[in-house]
Design a protein around this motif. Sequence first.
Motif: not given
Length: 208
Positions: A115-118, A157-161
């Motif tokens: 996840g983006v928050a780590h 956007a990277l994680l969603s992609t």
Amino acid sequence: MPDSSRQQRRREQTRARLIAAAKNLVAVHGVDGVGLSEITEAADLGAGTFYNYFRSRDDIVEAVVEESIESVGARLDKLTASLSDPAEVFSFSLRHLVRQAVTDPVWGWFVVRLGVAHPKLLAILGPRCARDLRQGVDSGRFTIPDIELATACVFGALLSTLRYTLSRESAAHVEETFAQTMLGMVGVPADEAWDVASRELPDLPGAE
């Protein structure tokens, strides 16, 4: 082989088993869905052995991030160090991250589930992304009103992609389209963004 060298090799092998087990489990279940017992069971090791190497689940997850993602970041640094066009640096880095997920789905799902928050993920890739964006702004290549916000947008956007790509049997040209989209976000004209994003992608240098 001296006993000390043999023992060191065994320690490294045991640590690698724990790291691999944690990486695979987080890739499937996410950080919150993995406990120490699952990690030690998957590694076929006892809980006491785990504590010889790591203090907690968060400690081993940080170690997996460091080992799995920092190595990719360092190789990207080597690849882009000699490039003069910030748009090409940005594009090649994004494309390689997508390609890494495609060629190593466990790595890809690990990043997505993390996840983006780590904080460790942000600490490794965040400064690199901000650096590349700032170079683009300083050179006049990019138009970005807020680099920190743009960095957050790129991460999301990277994680969603990555999730989009990993969830499909075929995702042709995703890496190029993603790079083109992100170049457009930072102010590169559409036709030029596609030209940069579709250039031949150099191989990543080997890990040291």
